[in-house]
Design a protein around this motif. Structure first.
Motif, PDB file in Angstrom:
ATOM      1  N   GLN A 194      -3.661   4.512  -1.565  1.00  0.00           N
ATOM      2  CA  GLN A 194      -4.656   4.710  -0.511  1.00  0.00           C
ATOM      3  C   GLN A 194      -4.660   6.200  -0.179  1.00  0.00           C
ATOM      4  N   ASP A 229       2.363  -5.396  -6.765  1.00  0.00           N
ATOM      5  CA  ASP A 229       1.284  -4.436  -6.939  1.00  0.00           C
ATOM      6  C   ASP A 229       1.430  -3.290  -5.928  1.00  0.00           C
ATOM      7  N   ASN A 260      -2.230   7.410  -9.557  1.00  0.00           N
ATOM      8  CA  ASN A 260      -2.337   6.005  -9.935  1.00  0.00           C
ATOM      9  C   ASN A 260      -1.269   5.629 -10.963  1.00  0.00           C
ATOM     10  N   SER A 268      -0.840  -0.403  -4.377  1.00  0.00           N
ATOM     11  CA  SER A 268      -2.192   0.181  -4.407  1.00  0.00           C
ATOM     12  C   SER A 268      -2.216   1.502  -3.650  1.00  0.00           C
ATOM     13  N   VAL A 328       0.843  -1.196   0.000  1.00  0.00           N
ATOM     14  CA  VAL A 328       0.000   0.000   0.000  1.00  0.00           C
ATOM     15  C   VAL A 328       0.875   1.242   0.000  1.00  0.00           C
TER      16      VAL A 328
END
Lengths: 319, 407
Positions: free
Chosen positions: B66, B62, B49, B64, B34
């Protein structure tokens, strides 16, 4: 035991009795044992949830309140130091007084407005369901959105100020930036936000007052006012007790309105206990001090609620 | 029957426990991590992003995103850092890094063992994200605080467009001319970074010394605030709003005021949303000469991250020449890599921005941070409006804030 619990239990009792009826010859002891297994099964999810998410955190908070507990780092036992620091802190005392001021202003106002509205939308009024929905709307709207909108209403040049200037040529004070006005402004917004809930409670209770008793009173020559004061109010006293208790508890926990509308300012004039706890915990990163303050608030609320339960014998009629 | 119910109760309880414990950890399930970032709009989210994508490719896992709004970001982060739920990649602002160092991983060893060319970064931007000589984050942006202004409003009032290096006297004359055209000149604010820059530019007043110690009794700072209060009193500046940190931006965007203090990271957003032609100029210089603060942000790795090497690889990619070049071309960040700054200038699309930024950069000093930075920001939101809006003497309010900070 709450009213809901009572209803559930009595329903269960009735069902159990009905189920047992055809087998009236079965031994009494067996029936009791059977019921005993259902009880814990039904209670388990709630009991476990209460234990995990309410009682455990309360216990952990108590442990934390005896520590210097930074957000990041190693906690250190400090005994009663946090409580001592709070009692010596003028900010904490101010937050306590502000909270009491909010409670003293908000609770009676909320009860008067909600009772007044409930009495007004009695069955005789046209479109009463519509009024009920309209008055209940602020309660179901997210409070953060309400607070943001009211912050805009209160601003200089906002709707209140602009209306006053247009009709009376008078500028309004800067409500949220003026220490004299800020708390009053928050109380007014909170009453608007919160009265709908109690109004529904009172309205339902008033509807449940037996028409025969009202009729009897009016045949005896009682005026509308006397009927309301002497018949309806005593008959709905359990609802008033419920509403008062719940409103008192939530008003001691007031946070979102001042947090969004003033951040506790100007200065400390709207700093409430819960915002004090939030600041200490999450902004100043002193979880021990925040836990100690939370426990003090918990004890205050517990004490006030206990007093209410003791006092209810004198004025609440369950007959 | 009884056994079945006991089993059902146990299952229900187990479900509850699992629900309660399923909140995320820094490793976003499986082989991901994260990255926590402040996000103010959907445009922000889309841009970040893409950065996350670049990080993911480099790290091989990955990444991601937040997000939280800027003001809430720090509260949320403080509850996450130091727990196993901390995000692996953490966005950090230079003036707030001091209060989070315990939850961050020093990157020096990782930098040394990697082939990262650290010298390609702007030296000041790197320094701003280091504490006690240890590097805690790699910078993606930096930049001096400047004055954004409404060119159309200046034209309509017949006021000459300000030039870099303009003075407080020039500003006051412009403000009065704008007032004659029923235009409020300036939006005051109590946000730490902008208020501190305004004071520094006015007379060198500071509430934090270079080492990050509070100097709330600095009479020059109080005097600078009194100057702002005077502008408010004379109707030349709009009042500061304590609880609403966006009040100054909103007033500027809707034309209510003609100027406000801002950072280069705001340029893209302001240009896109302004219904007028945007101007950029240095902060009005007072008697002490032209001065401004520079602040920047970057990405670090949390101390509890289970795979710091992968997180560092991601951070390196997220601050690479390519990514910073893209951010610069978008006008999203004045890049912390000196070479990419030219791209920002080419794409800014605002007249006079090169001269203003050059001039501001030359007079910029790093904005110091403090371990009590968030506490100070909270107290400013409570007490700040009283002094900036002239309701109480600045010295008195600053002394009260100092008392609350335990200084």
């Amino acid at each position: 035991m709450t009213g809901e619990d009572r209803t559930v239990t009595s329903l269960l009792d009735r069902e159990a009795t009905a189920a047992a009826a055809p087998r009236a010859t079965a031994p009494v002891t067996r029936r009791r044992r059977g019921r005993g297994a259902w009880g814990p099964a039904f209670a388990a999810p709630h009991a476990i949830g209460l234990g995990l998410f309410t009682i455990t955190p309360i216990g952990i908070a108590l442990v934390m309140s005896f520590h210097d507990w930074p957000m990041i780092g190693v906690p250190e036992w400090t005994g009663l130091d946090n409580f001592g620091a709070l009692l010596g802190s003028s900010t904490f005392r101010t937050a306590l007084l502000n909270t009491l001021l909010f409670v003293v202003l908000y609770v009676p106002l909320n009860l008067i407005v909600s009772m007044g509205m409930a009495a007004w939308i009695s069955p005789k009024i046209k479109h009463r369901q519509l009024f009920r929905v309209i008055f209940f709307l602020p309660t179901v709207t997210p409070i953060v959105a309400n607070a943001v909108v009211w912050r805009m209403l209160y601003q200089p040049g906002g709707a209140i100020d602009a209306t006053s200037q247009a009709f009376f040529g008078l500028p309004m004070p800067d409500f949220l930036a003026d220490p004299q006005w800020a708390m009053a402004a928050i109380v007014v917004m909170s009453v608007w936000q919160g009265f709908g809930y109690n109004m529904i409670v009172f309205s339902s209770a008033l509807d449940a007052v037996p028409e025969s008793q009202i009729e009897a009173a009016s045949l005896d020559g009682a005026s509308a006012w006397t009927t309301f004061w002497r018949i309806r109010l005593p008959l709905i006293s359990p609802s008033i007790f419920f509403a008062t208790t719940m409103t008192l508890i939530t008003s001691f926990q007031v946070f979102i309105q001042p947090y969004i509308m003033t951040r506790g300012g100007p200065g400390e004039s709207t700093l409430t206990l819960v915002q004090f706890i939030y600041n200490q915990g999450f902004t100043f990163q002193q979880l021990g001090l925040a836990s100690a303050a939370a426990w003090i608030l918990f004890v205050i609320i517990l004490g006030v609620t206990a007093l209410q339960f003791l006092g209810q014998k004198k004025w609440v009629h369950y007959d | 029957m009884r056994a079945r119910f006991t089993a059902a109760a146990v299952l229900a309880a187990g479900g509850l426990v699992l629900t309660g414990c399923s909140s995320g950890s820094g490793d976003a399930g499986g082989d991901g991590m994260v990255w926590s970032m402040w996000i103010g709009s959907t445009e922000d989210q889309a841009a970040w992003n893409e950065v996350a994508q670049a990080g993911a490719e480099a790290a091989g896992v990955d990444v991601s995103l937040q997000g939280s709004p800027f003001a809430d970001y720090w509260t949320k982060l403080s509850t996450q850092l130091g727990t196993t739920g901390a995000p692996c990649i953490v966005s950090m602002q230079s003036l707030r890094i001091n209060q989070f160092v315990d939850g961050l991983l020093p990157l020096d060893d990782l930098i040394t063992s990697s082939d990262l060319d650290i010298d390609a970064f702007d030296e000041g931007a790197l320094e701003a994200l280091a504490v006690d000589g240890e590097q805690y984050a790699l910078p993606y942006d930096t930049g001096p605080l400047v004055l954004y202004y409404n060119r159309d409003a200046f034209d309509e009032a017949g006021v000459a467009q300000p030039e870099p290096g303009w003075t407080v006297d020039d500003f006051e004359a412009a403000a009065e001319a704008l007032a004659e055209n029923d235009q409020v000149a300036f939006a005051t604010t109590i946000e730490d970074i902008f208020l501190e820059a305004s004071a520094l530019a006015y007379n060198g007043g500071r509430v934090l010394d270079e080492a990050g110690g509070f100097t709330l009794d600095d009479p020059a700072f109080a005097e600078a605030v009194e100057w702002l209060a005077g502008l408010v009193e004379d109707g030349l500046a709009a009042k500061a709003n304590g609880p609403d940190a966006t009040a100054d931006d909103n007033a500027f965007m809707n034309g209510g005021v003609a100027s406000m203090v801002g950072g280069p990271w705001q340029l893209l957003d302001l240009k896109a949303k302004a219904g007028f032609e945007l101007g950029v100029v240095t902060l009005p210089a007072g008697d002490e000469g032209q001065q401004t603060f520079s602040a920047g942000s970057g990405f670090g790795v949390s101390a509890s991250c289970s795979d710091p090497e992968a997180a560092f690889a991601a951070v390196t990619a997220m601050t690479s020449a390519e990514v910073l070049g893209t951010l610069a071309a978008d006008g999203r960040a004045f890049p912390a890599r000196a070479e990419q700054q030219a791209i920002w200038y080419e794409n800014a699309g605002v007249e006079g921005v090169d001269a203003a930024m050059d001039s501001a950069l030359q007079s910029a000093v790093p904005l110091p941070g403090s371990a009590k930075g968030d506490q100070f920001a909270q107290l400013l939101s409570q007490y700040g409006p009283q002094m900036v809006n002239g309701e109480r003497p600045a010295g008195e309010v600053l002394a009260e804030i100092a008392g609350q900070l335990g200084e």
